[in-house]
Design an enzyme around this catalytic site. Structure first.
Site, mmCIF file in Angstrom:
data_model
loop_
_atom_site.group_PDB
_atom_site.id
_atom_site.type_symbol
_atom_site.label_atom_id
_atom_site.label_comp_id
_atom_site.label_asym_id
_atom_site.label_seq_id
_atom_site.Cartn_x
_atom_site.Cartn_y
_atom_site.Cartn_z
ATOM 1 C CG ASP A 76 -25.553 33.018 -109.498
ATOM 2 O OD1 ASP A 76 -24.915 33.282 -108.470
ATOM 3 O OD2 ASP A 76 -26.201 31.970 -109.645
ATOM 4 C CB THR A 109 -21.594 30.697 -106.910
ATOM 5 O OG1 THR A 109 -22.172 31.892 -107.420
ATOM 6 C CG2 THR A 109 -22.590 30.025 -105.994
ATOM 7 C CB THR A 110 -18.282 34.481 -109.034
ATOM 8 O OG1 THR A 110 -19.615 34.497 -109.533
ATOM 9 C CG2 THR A 110 -17.330 34.810 -110.159
ATOM 10 C CG ASP A 410 -27.447 34.481 -105.340
ATOM 11 O OD1 ASP A 410 -27.880 33.313 -105.378
ATOM 12 O OD2 ASP A 410 -26.555 34.890 -106.107
#
Length: 542
Positions: A76, A109-110, A410
């Site tokens: 994550d 988020t990546t 998530d």
């Protein structure tokens, strides 16, 4: 006849020399902002490259070791960057960017950090061509606005009553996690948890504080379950009562132990009669507290954690055992709000306020064994009108349990995105490739430098499909070229199918994601790049 060149006078020579020095100084002053920008872009790109290999379902995991020796295994992006030690101020902006995406969308988020790295690289190439940073920044703003338009045009609406589509999107989020093999269990669980705390017809947002995710070592991830009530990770105290039906629950914030003075003190006892008197007083004080608890009708007591003195001493435990009252101590302060809303009780700060109307009612309160010798306390059948639920995440070890908890968070955030903006788009690099094609056409309608900058923005978006292919062990150049070709022919939903190692209509493979995740990623990445481009100096303060 010979001509001799007149030598310049000494003051004139000094003027020329000083002019040369000032020109060189000006030149150095112009060099400094360029060096600062290059340094900022390089540092931020280093952070983006660090998480790039974690993108997608075939992305690698990172093992993070903390200062105390704690180990975290995750892919994550927000977790990786939060744990990383980043010193460069521009690189820290990418950590904040990932945190902003986590708060806004919860997923991607990546992607947002990788996208920001690619846009910075594109900006550096434009800077080398001599284009002014402000011009690049304004053109990127144009491209960002157009990108949001294009993404909205290729999205299609969804109803919250369509549970199957919601599960497909939760599964897409979970497929890139360590616990991806359990997505068939965790995705429906996440969807049901969100639907249980909102009204699907009228909801415009989800308060994730209404869903309490608790991780506990014991059993496997497959034992993870949703409970309509409260799950407490603390054990019941040894009062001999581990199961109470028709429970009347009191949440108390005072301690069942002898009071202490505010400052250190010593009591000097000279004979046994004084010791007996102190013990009698202590016994009478605790018995009075226990009688007030019993008088209120409470048969389950939850005691808030205290750092000042013992929440419960042996004498109080003895009296409560005789009264057949179930006791759970060390309830954390941050759990109080959720417990009071779910049980419909009020926190009781003093024994004098132990009244029946302050108690919470529940059908069943019991201590449950969850494997590995661990126990939790489960409270179900709560009679309050609050819409809340708990998710008990289990794992064979601490690393798996914590990663499963992050993955469920998530998936819950993906559901929240869909409640906020009820539209979904394809995944698998399809929206980024479509943006590339549409923005390139849009660049042709612009003139001058803006056209160059928008085209560079469009090309930078290809980093997502390129990285997805690279991490899946495919040939990125062949895959991205074919993907671009399919989108140019009008196949807007063509994406990279990493399971079959080819390009297919990605919606048929159920790889779907909320529109808000993509819009948020493009917007936040673009804003961060524009902020970094505008910086031309770093000033250290004392």
């Amino acid at each position: 006849m010979t001509a001799t060149a007149a030598k310049p006078s000494a003051p004139a020579a000094a003027k020329v020399a000083s002019a040369g020095k000032s020109n060189r100084a000006q030149f150095k002053d112009k060099e400094k902002p360029t060096d600062i920008r290059d340094s900022n872009i390089e540092a931020a790109k280093a952070v983006a490259d660090a998480v790039r290999t974690s993108l997608g379902p075939k992305g690698m995991d990172k093992m993070i070791q903390g200062k105390t020796g704690d180990v975290t295994i995750t892919n994550d992006g927000a977790t990786i960057l939060k744990e990383m030690q980043v010193f460069h101020p521009a690189a820290r902006m990418l950590v904040e960017l990932s945190k902003a995406q986590d708060i806004e969308a919860g997923d991607g988020t990546t992607s947002v950090v990788v996208l920001c790295g690619a846009l910075l690289d594109a900006a550096r190439k434009l800077l080398k061509r001599g284009i002014h940073p402000t011009t690049i920044s304004e053109a990127f703003q144009l491209a960002q606005s157009k990108a949001v338009e294009v993404l909205t045009s290729i999205a299609y609406p969804i109803k919250l009553s369509d549970r199957d589509s919601l599960i497909k999107m939760a599964s897409t989020s979970l497929n890139s996690k360590v616990v991806s093999q359990h997505s068939a269990l965790l995705a429906p669980l996440s969807v049901d948890a969100v639907l249980s705390v909102i009204d699907p017809e009228t909801a415009t947002n989800v308060n994730l504080k209404d869903i309490r995710v608790v991780s506990k070592v014991g059993g496997t991830v497959e034992d993870t379950r949703m409970i309509n009530g409260v799950v407490l990770t603390q054990k019941a105290q040894a009062t001999g009562v581990t199961r109470v039906e028709r429970a009347k629950i009191a949440l108390i914030q005072f301690q069942l132990s002898p009071p202490k003075t505010d400052m250190d003190n010593q009591i000097v006892i000279s004979d046994y009669t004084q010791m007996d008197r102190i013990l009698r007083e202590e016994r009478a004080y605790i018995l009075d507290l226990c009688k007030k608890i019993k008088k209120s009708g409470a048969n389950v007591i939850l005691i808030q954690k205290s750092i000042l003195r013992d929440a419960l001493n042996d004498m109080a435990l003895h009296f409560l055992t005789k009264m057949k009252v179930m006791v759970v101590k060390d309830i954390e302060r941050d759990e109080i709000d959720f417990i009071t809303r779910t049980l419909g009780c009020r926190p009781i700060a003093s024994a004098d306020h132990m009244l029946p109307e302050h108690l919470g009612l529940a059908e069943l309160c019991e201590e449950v064994h969850i494997g590995g010798g661990n126990k939790v306390v489960s409270i179900t059948g709560c009679q309050s009108s609050a819409k809340t639920c708990s998710v008990l995440v289990q794992g064979s070890n601490k690393l798996i349990a914590e990663e499963a908890e992050r993955s469920i968070h998530d998936a819950l955030c993906v559901m929240r995105c869909l409640v906020k903006n009820k539209h979904m788009i394809a995944g698998g690099g399809a929206p980024e490739t479509e943006l590339n094609i549409k923005l390139a056409k849009y660049a042709e309608t612009l003139s001058g430098v803006d056209s160059h900058c928008v085209r560079a923005f469009a090309e930078a978006l290809e980093i997502i499909p390129f990285t997805l292919a690279e991490n899946a062990g495919l040939s990125p150049i062949n895959i991205v070229t074919e993907l671009r070709n399919r989108h140019a022919q009008g196949e807007a939903m063509a994406g990279i199918n990493v399971k079959k190692s080819c390009i297919t209509n990605i919606t048929e493979e159920n790889v779907l994601q909320p529109l808000l995740v993509s819009i948020s990623a493009v917007t936040l990445a673009s804003e961060t790049v524009r902020a970094i481009l505008k910086i031309d100096d770093i000033v250290n303060t004392r």
